[in-house]
Scaffold this motif. Structure first.
Motif, mmCIF file in Angstrom:
data_model
loop_
_atom_site.group_PDB
_atom_site.id
_atom_site.type_symbol
_atom_site.label_atom_id
_atom_site.label_comp_id
_atom_site.label_asym_id
_atom_site.label_seq_id
_atom_site.Cartn_x
_atom_site.Cartn_y
_atom_site.Cartn_z
ATOM 1 N N THR A 155 0.882 -1.295 -0.170
ATOM 2 C CA THR A 155 0.020 -0.016 0.003
ATOM 3 C C THR A 155 0.941 1.301 -0.131
ATOM 4 O OG1 THR A 155 0.054 0.114 2.407
ATOM 5 C CG2 THR A 155 -1.854 -0.890 1.287
ATOM 6 N N TYR A 156 0.422 2.367 -0.606
ATOM 7 C CA TYR A 156 1.130 3.501 -0.575
ATOM 8 C C TYR A 156 0.166 4.444 -0.058
ATOM 9 C CZ TYR A 156 4.009 1.223 -3.871
ATOM 10 O OH TYR A 156 5.031 0.531 -4.500
ATOM 11 N N GLU A 157 1.106 5.661 0.785
ATOM 12 C CA GLU A 157 -0.018 6.472 1.320
ATOM 13 C C GLU A 157 0.414 7.757 0.606
ATOM 14 O OE1 GLU A 157 0.251 7.067 5.642
ATOM 15 O OE2 GLU A 157 0.436 4.759 5.887
ATOM 16 N N THR A 158 -0.695 8.563 0.409
ATOM 17 C CA THR A 158 -0.412 9.926 -0.462
ATOM 18 C C THR A 158 -1.100 10.960 0.304
ATOM 19 O OG1 THR A 158 -2.128 9.428 -2.130
ATOM 20 C CG2 THR A 158 0.012 8.749 -2.657
ATOM 21 N N VAL A 159 -0.676 12.106 0.376
ATOM 22 C CA VAL A 159 -1.317 13.084 1.065
ATOM 23 C C VAL A 159 -2.562 13.825 -0.133
ATOM 24 C CG1 VAL A 159 -1.156 15.656 1.400
ATOM 25 C CG2 VAL A 159 0.737 14.187 2.118
ATOM 26 N N GLU A 160 -3.892 13.595 0.475
ATOM 27 C CA GLU A 160 -4.830 14.110 -0.497
ATOM 28 C C GLU A 160 -4.933 15.664 -0.386
ATOM 29 O OE1 GLU A 160 -9.680 13.980 -0.420
ATOM 30 O OE2 GLU A 160 -8.400 12.354 0.818
ATOM 31 N N SER A 161 -4.738 16.089 -1.486
ATOM 32 C CA SER A 161 -4.753 17.527 -1.750
ATOM 33 C C SER A 161 -6.001 18.051 -2.431
ATOM 34 C CB SER A 161 -3.712 17.993 -2.576
ATOM 35 O OG SER A 161 -3.725 17.792 -3.794
ATOM 36 N N VAL A 162 -6.412 19.163 -1.739
ATOM 37 C CA VAL A 162 -7.626 19.833 -2.203
ATOM 38 C C VAL A 162 -7.316 20.866 -3.004
ATOM 39 C CG1 VAL A 162 -9.966 21.099 -1.609
ATOM 40 C CG2 VAL A 162 -8.914 19.444 -0.317
ATOM 41 N N PRO A 163 -7.724 20.951 -4.377
ATOM 42 C CA PRO A 163 -7.402 22.293 -5.320
ATOM 43 C C PRO A 163 -7.748 23.624 -4.847
ATOM 44 C CG PRO A 163 -9.260 20.737 -6.315
ATOM 45 C CD PRO A 163 -8.868 20.097 -5.013
ATOM 46 N N LEU A 164 -6.832 24.222 -5.002
ATOM 47 C CA LEU A 164 -6.995 25.781 -4.714
ATOM 48 C C LEU A 164 -7.587 26.463 -5.933
ATOM 49 C CD1 LEU A 164 -6.378 27.796 -2.645
ATOM 50 C CD2 LEU A 164 -4.263 28.268 -3.958
ATOM 51 N N VAL A 165 -8.755 26.968 -5.689
ATOM 52 C CA VAL A 165 -9.586 27.736 -6.698
ATOM 53 C C VAL A 165 -9.273 29.389 -6.480
ATOM 54 C CG1 VAL A 165 -11.976 28.168 -7.302
ATOM 55 C CG2 VAL A 165 -11.346 25.842 -6.595
ATOM 56 N N VAL A 166 -9.091 29.941 -7.772
ATOM 57 C CA VAL A 166 -8.745 31.406 -7.803
ATOM 58 C C VAL A 166 -10.177 31.996 -8.304
ATOM 59 C CG1 VAL A 166 -7.470 33.048 -8.756
ATOM 60 C CG2 VAL A 166 -6.401 30.830 -8.136
ATOM 61 N N ILE A 167 -10.557 32.832 -7.572
ATOM 62 C CA ILE A 167 -11.629 33.727 -7.764
ATOM 63 C C ILE A 167 -11.029 35.026 -8.552
ATOM 64 C CG2 ILE A 167 -13.632 34.823 -7.132
ATOM 65 C CD1 ILE A 167 -13.566 33.217 -4.494
ATOM 66 N N LYS A 168 -11.387 34.971 -9.879
ATOM 67 C CA LYS A 168 -10.979 36.138 -10.800
ATOM 68 C C LYS A 168 -11.587 37.617 -10.574
ATOM 69 C CE LYS A 168 -8.509 34.846 -13.537
ATOM 70 N NZ LYS A 168 -6.951 35.109 -13.604
ATOM 71 N N LYS A 169 -11.384 38.569 -11.000
ATOM 72 C CA LYS A 169 -11.913 39.894 -10.777
ATOM 73 C C LYS A 169 -13.477 39.803 -11.361
ATOM 74 C CE LYS A 169 -7.576 42.450 -10.923
ATOM 75 N NZ LYS A 169 -6.799 43.408 -11.423
ATOM 76 N N ASP A 170 -13.748 39.106 -12.246
ATOM 77 C CA ASP A 170 -15.016 39.148 -12.929
ATOM 78 C C ASP A 170 -15.859 38.022 -12.184
ATOM 79 O OD1 ASP A 170 -13.955 36.841 -13.712
ATOM 80 O OD2 ASP A 170 -14.494 37.126 -15.924
ATOM 81 N N GLY A 171 -15.595 37.511 -11.175
ATOM 82 C CA GLY A 171 -16.063 36.553 -10.203
ATOM 83 C C GLY A 171 -16.055 35.245 -10.852
ATOM 84 N N SER A 172 -15.406 35.044 -11.955
ATOM 85 C CA SER A 172 -15.342 33.430 -12.439
ATOM 86 C C SER A 172 -14.210 32.776 -11.479
ATOM 87 C CB SER A 172 -15.067 33.512 -13.793
ATOM 88 O OG SER A 172 -13.826 34.045 -14.216
ATOM 89 N N ARG A 173 -14.249 31.448 -11.639
ATOM 90 C CA ARG A 173 -13.318 30.570 -10.672
ATOM 91 C C ARG A 173 -12.561 29.736 -11.668
ATOM 92 N NH1 ARG A 173 -17.360 32.326 -7.329
ATOM 93 N NH2 ARG A 173 -16.870 32.089 -5.088
ATOM 94 N N GLN A 174 -11.369 29.456 -11.408
ATOM 95 C CA GLN A 174 -10.495 28.421 -12.147
ATOM 96 C C GLN A 174 -9.577 27.998 -11.139
ATOM 97 O OE1 GLN A 174 -7.194 31.191 -14.468
ATOM 98 N NE2 GLN A 174 -9.261 31.025 -15.383
ATOM 99 N N ALA A 175 -9.021 26.688 -11.532
ATOM 100 C CA ALA A 175 -8.066 26.208 -10.760
ATOM 101 C C ALA A 175 -6.629 27.013 -10.555
ATOM 102 C CB ALA A 175 -7.845 24.717 -11.172
ATOM 103 N N PHE A 176 -6.234 26.980 -9.404
ATOM 104 C CA PHE A 176 -4.946 27.488 -9.355
ATOM 105 C C PHE A 176 -3.761 27.255 -10.438
ATOM 106 C CE2 PHE A 176 -0.478 27.784 -7.352
ATOM 107 C CZ PHE A 176 -0.401 29.260 -7.340
ATOM 108 N N ASN A 177 -3.076 27.962 -11.057
ATOM 109 C CA ASN A 177 -2.279 27.309 -11.970
ATOM 110 C C ASN A 177 -0.740 27.978 -12.002
ATOM 111 O OD1 ASN A 177 -0.492 26.642 -14.265
ATOM 112 N ND2 ASN A 177 -2.071 27.253 -15.791
ATOM 113 N N ARG A 178 0.117 27.346 -11.203
ATOM 114 C CA ARG A 178 1.551 27.913 -11.003
ATOM 115 C C ARG A 178 2.214 28.495 -12.011
ATOM 116 N NH1 ARG A 178 7.028 26.406 -10.295
ATOM 117 N NH2 ARG A 178 7.729 26.876 -8.179
#
Length: 117
Positions: free
Chosen positions: A7-30
């Motif tokens: 078995t392998y353990e991995t950290v479960e990460s919740v994606p970070l969502v960016v709220i844009k100036k116009d109110g739309s949302r998109q996934a954080f993109n490094r």
């Protein structure tokens, strides 16, 4: 059962969502943040490794916060904190991020930067 299991353990990460100036949302993109930093530092003596380190620090700061949704303006402020060392790059990034409406607000930002030398 006589079989071997791994078995392998991995950290479960919740994606970070960016709220844009116009109110739309998109996934954080490094990569998007890094490309903005590269554009701001174009023709400046700033190494790419420094910009990647800044991105890593900002990304870690965002991941460690309890918020899963963050305003794009807050990310912009974090980026500007890192760019204050490279003054011209800071002004370039701030002019896009803060969308200065007139020369007065732009001059206020320059005055703050000069006062903090």
């Amino acid at each position: 059962c006589g079989r071997r299991f791994t078995t392998y353990e991995t950290v479960e990460s919740v994606p970070l969502v960016v709220i844009k100036k116009d109110g739309s949302r998109q996934a954080f993109n490094r990569n998007k943040m890094l490309s903005g930093l590269v554009k701001a530092c174009e023709k400046r003596p700033v190494a790419l490794s420094q910009l990647e380190d800044a991105c890593s620090e900002i990304e870690a700061q965002l991941s460690n916060s309890l918020e899963r949704e963050i305003q794009s303006a807050q990310i912009g402020e974090l980026v500007m904190e890192h760019l204050k060392k490279a003054r011209l790059a800071y002004v370039r990034f701030a002019s896009v991020s803060r969308q200065f409406k007139d020369i007065g607000t732009f001059m206020e930002e320059l005055s703050k930067l000069i006062a903090n030398q």
